[in-house]
Design a protein around this motif. Structure first.
Motif, PDB file in Angstrom:
ATOM      1  N   THR A  88      -1.851 -12.365 -10.399  1.00 32.18           N
ATOM      2  CA  THR A  88      -1.982 -11.008  -9.878  1.00 32.18           C
ATOM      3  C   THR A  88      -3.085 -10.929  -8.824  1.00 32.18           C
ATOM      4  O   THR A  88      -2.914 -10.291  -7.773  1.00 32.18           O
ATOM      5  N   VAL A  89      -4.214 -11.578  -9.081  1.00 30.07           N
ATOM      6  CA  VAL A  89      -5.318 -11.579  -8.121  1.00 30.07           C
ATOM      7  C   VAL A  89      -4.903 -12.300  -6.842  1.00 30.07           C
ATOM      8  O   VAL A  89      -5.196 -11.842  -5.725  1.00 30.07           O
ATOM      9  N   LEU A  90      -4.208 -13.429  -6.989  1.00 30.60           N
ATOM     10  CA  LEU A  90      -3.730 -14.170  -5.813  1.00 30.60           C
ATOM     11  C   LEU A  90      -2.781 -13.316  -4.985  1.00 30.60           C
ATOM     12  O   LEU A  90      -2.904 -13.236  -3.746  1.00 30.60           O
ATOM     13  N   ASN A  91      -1.850 -12.660  -5.654  1.00 32.42           N
ATOM     14  CA  ASN A  91      -0.891 -11.788  -4.978  1.00 32.42           C
ATOM     15  C   ASN A  91      -1.603 -10.656  -4.255  1.00 32.42           C
ATOM     16  O   ASN A  91      -1.294 -10.325  -3.101  1.00 32.42           O
ATOM     17  N   SER A  92      -2.577 -10.042  -4.925  1.00 31.55           N
ATOM     18  CA  SER A  92      -3.300  -8.901  -4.349  1.00 31.55           C
ATOM     19  C   SER A  92      -4.131  -9.317  -3.141  1.00 31.55           C
ATOM     20  O   SER A  92      -4.172  -8.604  -2.127  1.00 31.55           O
ATOM     21  N   CYS A  93      -4.801 -10.463  -3.245  1.00 36.86           N
ATOM     22  CA  CYS A  93      -5.629 -10.937  -2.127  1.00 36.86           C
ATOM     23  C   CYS A  93      -4.790 -11.270  -0.906  1.00 36.86           C
ATOM     24  O   CYS A  93      -5.143 -10.904   0.226  1.00 36.86           O
ATOM     25  N   LEU A  94      -3.677 -11.939  -1.134  1.00 39.22           N
ATOM     26  CA  LEU A  94      -2.798 -12.272  -0.005  1.00 39.22           C
ATOM     27  C   LEU A  94      -2.208 -11.013   0.617  1.00 39.22           C
ATOM     28  O   LEU A  94      -2.160 -10.876   1.842  1.00 39.22           O
ATOM     29  N   GLY A  95      -1.742 -10.089  -0.237  1.00 41.61           N
ATOM     30  CA  GLY A  95      -1.157  -8.861   0.272  1.00 41.61           C
ATOM     31  C   GLY A  95      -2.157  -8.025   1.054  1.00 41.61           C
ATOM     32  O   GLY A  95      -1.858  -7.525   2.145  1.00 41.61           O
ATOM     33  N   GLY A  96      -3.368  -7.858   0.498  1.00 39.74           N
ATOM     34  CA  GLY A  96      -4.385  -7.082   1.196  1.00 39.74           C
ATOM     35  C   GLY A  96      -4.784  -7.713   2.523  1.00 39.74           C
ATOM     36  O   GLY A  96      -4.990  -7.013   3.525  1.00 39.74           O
ATOM     37  N   TYR A  97      -4.876  -9.040   2.539  1.00 38.50           N
ATOM     38  CA  TYR A  97      -5.245  -9.747   3.772  1.00 38.50           C
ATOM     39  C   TYR A  97      -4.150  -9.616   4.831  1.00 38.50           C
ATOM     40  O   TYR A  97      -4.441  -9.345   6.011  1.00 38.50           O
ATOM     41  N   VAL A  98      -2.913  -9.794   4.435  1.00 36.70           N
ATOM     42  CA  VAL A  98      -1.804  -9.725   5.391  1.00 36.70           C
ATOM     43  C   VAL A  98      -1.691  -8.325   5.998  1.00 36.70           C
ATOM     44  O   VAL A  98      -1.499  -8.172   7.210  1.00 36.70           O
ATOM     45  N   PHE A  99      -1.826  -7.295   5.172  1.00 34.58           N
ATOM     46  CA  PHE A  99      -1.685  -5.937   5.698  1.00 34.58           C
ATOM     47  C   PHE A  99      -2.876  -5.513   6.550  1.00 34.58           C
ATOM     48  O   PHE A  99      -2.756  -4.596   7.366  1.00 34.58           O
TER      49      PHE A  99
END
Length: 284
Positions: A88-99
């Motif tokens: 979940t943390v990995l998903n959130s970090c990648l998503g926040g960075y990409v957006f």
């Protein structure tokens, strides 16, 4: 003016003390009740302190049984929570960075769609579709199905926290990394990710608390084989273990055991949690 300020402070502290009592009373009752016999809980009225302190409830829980094998359930909860939190943390970090740093077609539209999900709660209506999806890939009846759901699920609040945190980082770092030959994701791995430690600690604490204390989903997904469930989802079985009467003493002891990991994690991560919970909302 000073008198008025003193009265307001007194009222504020009284309200906070009353709120503190309401919040901590169930916790204190749970801990003290775990040392009582079931008869004392049923007939003891409002008495908090046990007449005779006993560890028999904890001994009964840790004696492995077919309905509630505490060591196995504790292990199930541990690996399920750790893996889910990491994904979940990995998903959130990648998503926040990409957006925040990414530039792609329809970026604002997609982020708008994700943002709408913050205000739409389908509740239990999503359980059946999720169970059907997990069943179609052969993971129904185990916690691995929930791990898959936690990875592909979208936690929009986490996205916002990471996106806001990344927005507060100088873009010159990205430009310098690009000059040195870093790709978009290379910049994330080598430059951005090491700087996300504070917000990662906050997300991990929130994720740990939510996943470890989850009751409904682990119970439904492991209903066919409760031994594959989590400690929290199996607590209710302690209520009717052994006797016809409800064993509240055993259930309270089990609740204390299930609460210990969350308390320990909060004790060690409290400073990160308090300092960085609002970091994503303030930066950028």
């Amino acid at each position: 003016m000073k008198i008025r300020k003193g009265i307001l402070l007194t009222i504020m502290y009284l309200v906070l003390i009353i709120a503190l009592v309401f919040v901590f009373f169930p916790v204190v009752y749970m801990i003290l009740g775990s040392f009582k016999t079931n008869m004392e809980i049923m007939t003891g009225g409002a008495s908090l302190l046990p007449k005779t302190w006993s560890m028999d409830n904890y001994k009964a829980i840790w004696s492995a049984s077919s309905e509630f094998n505490a060591p196995k359930l504790f292990w199930n909860s541990t690996w399920y929570t750790v893996i889910s939190v990491i994904l979940t943390v990995l998903n959130s970090c990648l998503g926040g960075y990409v957006f925040e740093r990414g530039h792609f077609k329809g970026q604002k539209l997609w982020f708008g769609i994700f943002s709408v999900l913050m205000f739409v709660n389908f509740g239990s209506a999503t359980i059946v579709p999720q169970m059907n999806i997990v069943s179609s890939i052969g993971l129904m009846g185990s916690l691995w199905g929930l791990v898959v759901i936690s990875f592909f699920g979208i936690n929009v609040v986490n996205f916002y926290l990471v996106r806001g945190f990344v927005a507060g980082l100088p873009r010159e770092m990205d430009e310098a990394a690009a000059i040195d030959g870093c790709s978009f994701f290379g910049t994330f791995i080598h430059i951005i990710a090491p700087l996300l430690k504070p917000i990662v600690a906050t997300l991990a604490m929130l994720g740990f608390q939510g996943t470890w204390n989850s009751y409904m989903m682990p119970m439904l997904f492991t209903m066919s084989d409760p031994s594959k469930g989590t400690l929290v989802s199996a607590l209710f079985s302690l209520k009717s273990s052994g006797n016809a009467a409800a064993n509240w003493n055993i259930m309270l002891a089990g609740s204390v055991i299930a609460s210990v990991p969350v308390i320990i994690v909060y004790m060690f991560g409290n400073k990160y949690f308090m300092n960085n919970l609002t970091a994503g909302a303030v930066k950028g």
